[in-house]
Write a protein that holds these residues in place. Structure first.
Motif, PDB file in Angstrom:
ATOM      1  N   ASP A 171     -10.548 -22.284   5.220  1.00 57.24           N
ATOM      2  CA  ASP A 171     -10.377 -21.772   3.857  1.00 57.24           C
ATOM      3  C   ASP A 171     -11.490 -22.235   2.919  1.00 57.24           C
ATOM      4  N   MET A 172     -12.294 -23.185   3.336  1.00 52.52           N
ATOM      5  CA  MET A 172     -13.394 -23.671   2.504  1.00 52.52           C
ATOM      6  C   MET A 172     -14.550 -22.674   2.500  1.00 52.52           C
ATOM      7  N   PRO A 173     -15.353 -22.658   1.434  1.00 48.93           N
ATOM      8  CA  PRO A 173     -16.618 -21.922   1.490  1.00 48.93           C
ATOM      9  C   PRO A 173     -17.441 -22.408   2.676  1.00 48.93           C
ATOM     10  N   ARG A 231     -20.864 -19.062  13.070  1.00 50.56           N
ATOM     11  CA  ARG A 231     -20.847 -17.725  12.452  1.00 50.56           C
ATOM     12  C   ARG A 231     -19.548 -17.618  11.667  1.00 50.56           C
ATOM     13  N   ASP A 232     -19.647 -17.396  10.359  1.00 50.61           N
ATOM     14  CA  ASP A 232     -18.455 -17.274   9.534  1.00 50.61           C
ATOM     15  C   ASP A 232     -17.726 -15.977   9.893  1.00 50.61           C
ATOM     16  N   PRO A 233     -16.463 -16.042  10.319  1.00 50.92           N
ATOM     17  CA  PRO A 233     -15.780 -14.836  10.789  1.00 50.92           C
ATOM     18  C   PRO A 233     -15.525 -13.816   9.684  1.00 50.92           C
ATOM     19  N   GLU A 234     -15.444 -14.270   8.451  1.00 48.75           N
ATOM     20  CA  GLU A 234     -15.154 -13.359   7.348  1.00 48.75           C
ATOM     21  C   GLU A 234     -16.385 -12.581   6.899  1.00 48.75           C
ATOM     22  N   THR A 235     -17.546 -13.243   6.883  1.00 47.25           N
ATOM     23  CA  THR A 235     -18.751 -12.634   6.328  1.00 47.25           C
ATOM     24  C   THR A 235     -19.816 -12.291   7.363  1.00 47.25           C
ATOM     25  N   GLY A 236     -19.759 -12.919   8.542  1.00 46.33           N
ATOM     26  CA  GLY A 236     -20.819 -12.762   9.530  1.00 46.33           C
ATOM     27  C   GLY A 236     -22.044 -13.618   9.244  1.00 46.33           C
TER      28      GLY A 236
END
Length: 250
Positions: A137-139, A8-13
């Motif tokens: 930091d990567m997409p 789960r990407d912490p920045e976007t969910g």
């Protein structure tokens, strides 16, 4: 015969599963995702119902631990199963049955888990997890593929690989990105090519597709066309040629 990462990407969910295996079309059965809510990877001597039921229950708000423990207790094949999953709160849980073929195991981090069986050794799991956590930091798609490549470099599936897949959902139940190599001599390299090709046009369209919150999406495609043209100009200025097998549009 498989290793995978659930994150789960912490920045976007956004939620994702990436997987590679010495097995045909691994992307058809391993990943199960509900947009904005959960992701599940079921593998080893696979029980697809662990993914189907697990994703449905997590999407309804049950926790990862509760769902995993109940399903494993009910599955007579639990010793040969491997499953890891993440819920809407970003909490992960995992199970590796004692009868999974060596080397088999899993590791859980913050918002991410990695699991595998029939691997070259524990370093496959360790390096996959480390590469993901070291490249925040990567997409998201790039980070997941980089992690899988690190696992392959550490030995991956000890019999080699045949197929791989990367599936990412944003907030909806259809995938924002779903790429697969079902039978390929270097499936992760093929995913890398497909991700490149997706960036040419597809992802620009995917970014503005209709969603549950915006049923019509973006109806005017002029902005999409401008974004595609700008990306093509940028790539050509840096010496890019398309990696697509399709004939270029006139």
């Amino acid at each position: 015969m498989t290793y995978s990462i659930v994150a789960r990407d912490p920045e976007t969910g956004h939620l994702a599963v990436a997987v590679a295996s010495r097995f045909f079309a691994v992307g058809a059965l391993v990943p199960h995702i509900r947009g904005g809510k959960c992701a599940v990877a079921t593998q080893a001597f696979i029980n697809p119902m662990l993914g189907v039921e697990g994703a449905a229950r997590l999407a309804q708000g049950e926790t990862a631990d509760a769902v995993l423990h109940d399903m494993i207790a009910r599955d007579d094949g639990r010793l040969q199963r491997q499953i890891h999953l993440i819920d809407s709160a970003g909490q992960s849980a995992a199970h590796t049955g004692d009868a999974c073929v060596d080397w088999a195991g899993h590791a859980i981090g913050d918002g991410v888990s990695v699991a595998g069986n029939m691997l070259a050794g524990p370093q496959v799991i360790a390096d996959t997890l480390s590469a993901y956590q070291s490249n925040m930091d990567m997409p998201f798609a790039e980070r997941l593929l980089t992690a899988m490549e690190a696992g392959a470099a550490a030995g991956g599936d000890k019999r080699g690989t045949q197929s791989a897949a990367l599936r990412i959902h944003r907030k909806d139940d259809y995938p924002w990105l779903d790429i697969r190599a079902d039978d390929h001599p270097d499936p992760l390299a093929e995913l890398r090519r497909l991700l490149d090709v997706a960036g040419e046009r597809f992802l620009h369209v995917a970014d503005v597709m209709p969603t549950a919150d915006n049923f019509s999406g973006l109806a005017d495609r002029s902005g999409i066309d401008a974004a595609i043209a700008a990306e093509e100009a940028r790539r050509k200025a840096s010496g890019w040629t398309s990696r697509s097998f399709a004939t270029e549009l006139p």
